[in-house]
Design an enzyme around this catalytic site. Sequence first.
Site, PDB file in Angstrom:
ATOM      1  N   TYR A   1      19.942  25.353  21.629  1.00  0.00           N
ATOM      2  CA  TYR A   1      18.514  25.224  21.361  1.00  0.00           C
ATOM      3  C   TYR A   1      17.827  24.640  22.587  1.00  0.00           C
ATOM      4  O   TYR A   1      18.405  23.846  23.323  1.00  0.00           O
ATOM      5  CB  TYR A   1      18.244  24.336  20.137  1.00  0.00           C
ATOM      6  CG  TYR A   1      18.826  22.944  20.241  1.00  0.00           C
ATOM      7  CD1 TYR A   1      18.077  21.894  20.766  1.00  0.00           C
ATOM      8  CD2 TYR A   1      20.129  22.672  19.812  1.00  0.00           C
ATOM      9  CE1 TYR A   1      18.611  20.613  20.857  1.00  0.00           C
ATOM     10  CE2 TYR A   1      20.667  21.404  19.917  1.00  0.00           C
ATOM     11  CZ  TYR A   1      19.902  20.382  20.435  1.00  0.00           C
ATOM     12  OH  TYR A   1      20.429  19.117  20.552  1.00  0.00           O
TER      13      TYR A   1
ATOM     14  N   MET B   1      14.567  22.355  24.232  1.00  0.00           N
ATOM     15  CA  MET B   1      13.826  21.187  23.762  1.00  0.00           C
ATOM     16  C   MET B   1      12.891  20.659  24.842  1.00  0.00           C
ATOM     17  O   MET B   1      13.066  20.922  26.036  1.00  0.00           O
ATOM     18  CB  MET B   1      14.776  20.089  23.315  1.00  0.00           C
ATOM     19  CG  MET B   1      15.644  19.523  24.409  1.00  0.00           C
ATOM     20  SD  MET B   1      16.448  17.996  23.908  1.00  0.00           S
ATOM     21  CE  MET B   1      15.024  16.945  23.712  1.00  0.00           C
TER      22      MET B   1
END
Length: 643
Positions: free
Chosen positions: A155, A157
């Site tokens: 992911y 960020m």
Amino acid sequence: MPEARDPPPTDEGWYALHDYRTIDWDAWRDATERERERALAEVTDHLDARLAVEDAEEGDSALYSILGHKADILLLHLRPTSAHIGALERQFEQTEFARFTERETSFVSVTEASGYSEDARDYFEGELDENSGLYNYIQTRLKPTIPDATHVCFYPMDKRRQPGQNWYDLDFEERAEHMEAHGDIGRDYGGKVVQMITGAIALDDWEWGVTLWGDDLVDMKDLLYEMRFDPSTSQFAEFGPFYVGRRIAPDDLPALMAGEVVTADGDIETDLDTAGPIHPGQATADAGHGASESDSARAGDEHAADDGDHDDSGAPPMGGGESVTEQTDDLAGRLGTLGIQAGEEYDEGDFGLLLYSDADAQEIESELGGLRENFEHYDTHVTSVVRAQSGRSAIVSIWDNERAADTAEGFLTDLPGVEDGYRGPLGDSDPQDDGDHGAGDESPHAGGDADSIRDELADLDVYAGQPHGEDIYALVLYSEAPLSELTEEVAELSDGFDRYDTHEGTAVYDDPDSDKAAVVSRWETADAANTASEYLSDLPGIVGWADEGEGFETMGMFYTVKPDYRDTFVERFADVGELLNEMEGHRSTALLENVDNENDMFIASRWDSKDDAMEFFRSEEFTDTVDWGREVLADQPRHVFLA
């Protein structure tokens, strides 16, 4: 004018490409069988070459099948330059298989080391020894190895930049405190989750990319769930979409495309690789070591990367971090004198560390236990053990590659009393060496001492085993407990040991001229002896282990005497004892007998040096005694070095 905040220094390593592809299933179904077979054969060869990093001098690559609707395949590449990354993209597009795929998304970034700690500053200011554990640890973050774990989670960020929650408005010390607290959570997941942080400021739409690896997806879920409640996340972190996949081999693509169940590279359980971006011992939070940002990253926490700063605060909990080892090409020989042999405890081609400590071996074993438990989570770890040697403790840690050993050294040098040692590859090596053994010169385990003793005793037809006992590992410790109490405890312990095929016997030997008795435990393997030592040390009245004092100890002349000659043997020993007392360099010699079998005896002898002991072994008196012994002994005498 507002005062600018201090950014932490950073260092960059390899470029990373997360390349997500979806399959055009309509086009795939419309293709002929021949077209599909040709496309799969070509892309399998293409990916095999890329995973073998044939396109660059260094780097790493992996292939994953992605779960859910966001993508079908992830190609993950790490390479030294952006040019390599660009070439990999174009090369894949030239395959026949590529026309059946569409790029769903991608993420371009670079591995990054940064941080706030004092140790990290030494690195960034160029004041850190390139042979130190900390330096090598940071290099593993800049040039990581992709773990052979079943699952991957990625992911992107950012750090928040909004009123009241602006990470970049916090002062340096406050950010450091956040990241230190953040790292405390990640330690619990060491060995379960590995994390790689890559920086993407000016390279992609997000500031950082976080890649997690683990065999159990629930471990990742638990980690990130717990992290959600940490202020550095709840107040200052923003996350993009999550991508979760399973590792596959290029040869698995036909099964994947056919809709079959595909295991992850054989679906083997993997001890997560220390050669990756995680420090092998780091997740255990050794006492006295504060958590750094790197701590959070190491355990795979989600924001460990939270702000590229954190990622490598550069300071794994490594104490001094300075290397104390000297490179040697004969480490295998040195380990052989400790009873650690190729083919048993390690394979040729592994890389080893041998450290010496002035601390008690039992203290070191207790300290090493926590590290070993953590090391064993990593598939590059082979073994880590402690041996007592001439009043010092020898700490041996073996890994399947040098980079992992370098990382582990930073933790091992923090063990009590560690001052010097050796490091080197474990290939073909002659156990005999020039006798220069630093800390262990006067030990029967040092250099070629064990070999020379063995050879000379063999000439006299006295069995001397292999270095350190090899085929029989003897543990000897002394107790001042009442003999009846000690015998009862040892009998119970021995009964438990008898459940193991490697147990050769454990018994109490009494010395009638001393207030101490010896407990002797004999095993077929060093690992079994090492495990047994933990139980033996709990026996009552233990005052020390053999081989812990000064001087040279030739321990373990085991004799089984014919019953009719027992008294004669004892008398002959008394005569030899008088001779020994007159010999230069002799300190003490005792004849001990098994309390359960008076005909089973062993002699423990201590000398100033190995040369002094060998002088006796070469004497006519010893030769005469050996010749006489052939008549009175029920078995060949056996000289066993300590385990």
